[in-house]
Write an enzyme that holds these catalytic residues in place. Structure first.
Site, PDB file in Angstrom:
ATOM      1  N   ASP A 170       3.817   0.692  12.056  1.00  0.00           N
ATOM      2  CA  ASP A 170       3.526   0.678  13.478  1.00  0.00           C
ATOM      3  C   ASP A 170       4.260  -0.565  14.904  1.00  0.00           C
ATOM      4  OD1 ASP A 170       1.865   2.408  12.383  1.00  0.00           O
ATOM      5  OD2 ASP A 170       0.239   1.733  13.202  1.00  0.00           O
ATOM      6  N   GLU A 412      -6.170  -3.041   3.302  1.00  0.00           N
ATOM      7  CA  GLU A 412      -5.344  -2.393   4.272  1.00  0.00           C
ATOM      8  C   GLU A 412      -4.196  -2.965   3.498  1.00  0.00           C
ATOM      9  OE1 GLU A 412      -5.901  -2.707   8.621  1.00  0.00           O
ATOM     10  OE2 GLU A 412      -4.945  -0.921   8.543  1.00  0.00           O
TER      11      GLU A 412
HETATM   12  C1  GLC Z   1      -2.767   1.660  10.845  1.00  0.00           C
HETATM   13  C2  GLC Z   1      -1.461   1.726  10.520  1.00  0.00           C
HETATM   14  C3  GLC Z   1      -0.618   3.702   9.639  1.00  0.00           C
HETATM   15  C4  GLC Z   1      -1.881   4.382   9.069  1.00  0.00           C
HETATM   16  C5  GLC Z   1      -3.290   4.762  10.124  1.00  0.00           C
HETATM   17  C6  GLC Z   1      -4.544   3.926   9.485  1.00  0.00           C
HETATM   18  O1  GLC Z   1      -1.641   2.192  12.029  1.00  0.00           O
HETATM   19  O2  GLC Z   1       0.488   1.498  10.627  1.00  0.00           O
HETATM   20  O3  GLC Z   1      -0.017   3.091   9.044  1.00  0.00           O
HETATM   21  O4  GLC Z   1      -1.703   5.459   8.944  1.00  0.00           O
HETATM   22  O5  GLC Z   1      -3.357   2.727  10.459  1.00  0.00           O
HETATM   23  O6  GLC Z   1      -4.817   3.559   8.178  1.00  0.00           O
END
Ligand code: GLC
Length: 440
Positions: A170, A412
């Site tokens: 992102d 994460e």
């Molecule tokens: C965040 C990450 C994305 C992922 C999402 C859900 O937005 O940047 O890559 O898919 O979280 O885990």
């Protein structure tokens, strides 16, 4: 390896069980309560090792969200009144192509589906694999066709992304620098000048669960929402958006993953005795050739490119190493990328691989996609190293990744300097890919 592998495996399975919503899995319950596209692909790659039927369901459940034009959206929303605000931000119903019985976002995410379909297929008997491919092939084909029809406007081969969320990383410096240069609405700049951005905390959900220093700034978050609203106003019509927006990127991560996905799609088609349409095959070839246009000789790495200026966005990030995963680059360039991976000023941290190199001005060890180590990216790099025959480097990174998770937890992301686990705890793709790294 010092760790107790059985224990690690059990912990990883527990995380997936905990995040299972019956047929599909949330990335992390508190922070990400919906279904995400590439997350579910990684999740299926882990699930296949102990419950292949459930792995199939994970991928099939993504098809609920497929738009009638072929698009696979990055989010399928949970139908719960608590999340009305999320559904209302996107309002997928403004597009005539959106499905009627679920609400979704209006953009996509890296095309990991073909890889996941093949990975699941590897765990099936020949007859069952055939059926599995039959079931999924028409959807997968429509998705790849949609990418080329809608997001390849000049037929140059590189897919254009309309929003940073589509690349999966992102707030990667590539996108943040583009945002700062061209796409910051005046009213957001005014809020910044007046130091009123703190007010955004009232509506932000992620920073209620995760320390704000680990996420994007309020100004950036606001600009990303504003970018969603611009897409929504155009009913997610790619043609209308591509003709006006300044925030358009031929993203390196996305296109590298697509190149590999195209290969997997060809493999699926061949095993079904089908041939892909000629125009699709030609477009796929162009993507492979066009990847070389993203190489920057002076710095010895690949970059994303702005669709608007046609210039490389020279912000070094982890994306360059995903060129290994594409499998389409010359071996000599692969070797230069390995040098970067081993460079102590770049990607060789104690707990690799950081999402931006140490010598980038953006580097922050705990900030989301601007420094931390992510297990899905390590997994993609490991596959890439194996592709190019760097098996020793691949084995080393696999060991380091497993050790990181065993010490820190199934988070994460991780601080690449200390190994400290950060971001959301009990994160599904960390768990799923830990299983895959242990089992393959
Ligand atoms: C965040 C990450 C994305 C992922 C999402 C859900 O937005 O940047 O890559 O898919 O979280 O885990």
């Amino acid at each position: 390896m010092w760790m107790d592998q059985d224990k690690l495996l059990e912990t990883a399975k527990e995380v997936l069980k905990h995040n299972d919503r019956g047929g599909w899995t949330v990335p992390a319950g508190q922070l990400y309560p919906h279904q995400w596209l590439w997350d579910s692909c990684f999740i299926a790659i882990g699930l296949r090792h102990f419950n292949v039927e459930r792995a199939k369901t994970e991928l099939l459940s993504l098809l609920r969200g497929q738009w009638s034009n072929g698009m696979l959206p990055n989010i399928i929303f949970l139908d719960d009144k608590e999340y009305k605000g999320h559904r209302n931000l996107w309002r997928s119903w403004v597009s005539p192509y959106a499905p009627k019985d679920v609400t979704t976002s209006g953009i996509t995410q890296p095309p990991m589906l073909a890889e996941a379909v093949v990975a699941v297929g590897e765990k099936l008997s020949e007859a069952k694999r055939h059926q599995w491919y039959e079931d999924i092939y028409p959807h997968l084909l429509r998705y790849h066709e949609w990418l080329y029809v809608e997001r390849n406007p000049h037929q140059e081969g590189l897919i254009v992304l309309l929003h940073p969320y589509e690349c999966g990383l992102d707030n990667s410096p590539t996108w943040i620098s583009e945002l700062r240069k061209h796409s910051m609405p005046w009213w957001i700049l005014a809020i910044e000048q007046l130091h009123l951005d703190g007010l955004v905390n009232l509506v932000r959900r992620d920073t209620r669960h995760i320390p704000p220093g680990q996420r994007m700034s309020n100004i950036e978050a606001m600009a990303y929402w504003a970018a969603v609203r611009r897409l929504r106003r155009k009913a997610y019509n790619s043609e209308a958006i591509l003709s006006r927006s300044l925030f358009l990127v031929e993203d390196l991560v996305f296109n590298c993953i697509l190149i590999r996905a195209n290969q997997q799609l060809k493999k699926i088609a061949a095993s079904l005795g089908r041939t892909l349409p000629d125009n699709l095959l030609a477009a796929m070839d162009k993507t492979e050739q066009a990847l070389e246009e993203l190489w920057d000789n002076s710095s010895g790495q690949y970059f994303s490119r702005s669709f608007v200026s046609h210039k490389l966005i020279e912000e070094p990030t982890i994306a360059t190493l995903l060129a290994l995963y594409s499998g389409a680059i010359p071996k000599a360039k692969a070797k230069l990328l390995i040098d970067l991976l081993k460079d102590r000023n770049a990607f060789a941290t104690t707990w690799p691989v950081p999402s931006v190199p140490l010598n980038s001005a953006f580097f922050d060890p705990v900030k989301y996609w601007q420094g931390p180590t992510w297990v899905n990216i390590n997994w993609l790099i490991i596959k890439g190293l194996e592709n190019y025959g760097f098996s020793g480097d691949a084995a080393k990174l696999r060991r380091q990744t497993l050790e990181l998770v065993a010490r820190g937890g199934m988070n994460e992301y991780f601080n690449p300097l200390t190994g400290q686990a950060v971001g959301a705890p009990t994160f599904s793709w960390t768990a799923a890919l830990t299983i895959d790294l242990l089992k393959t």
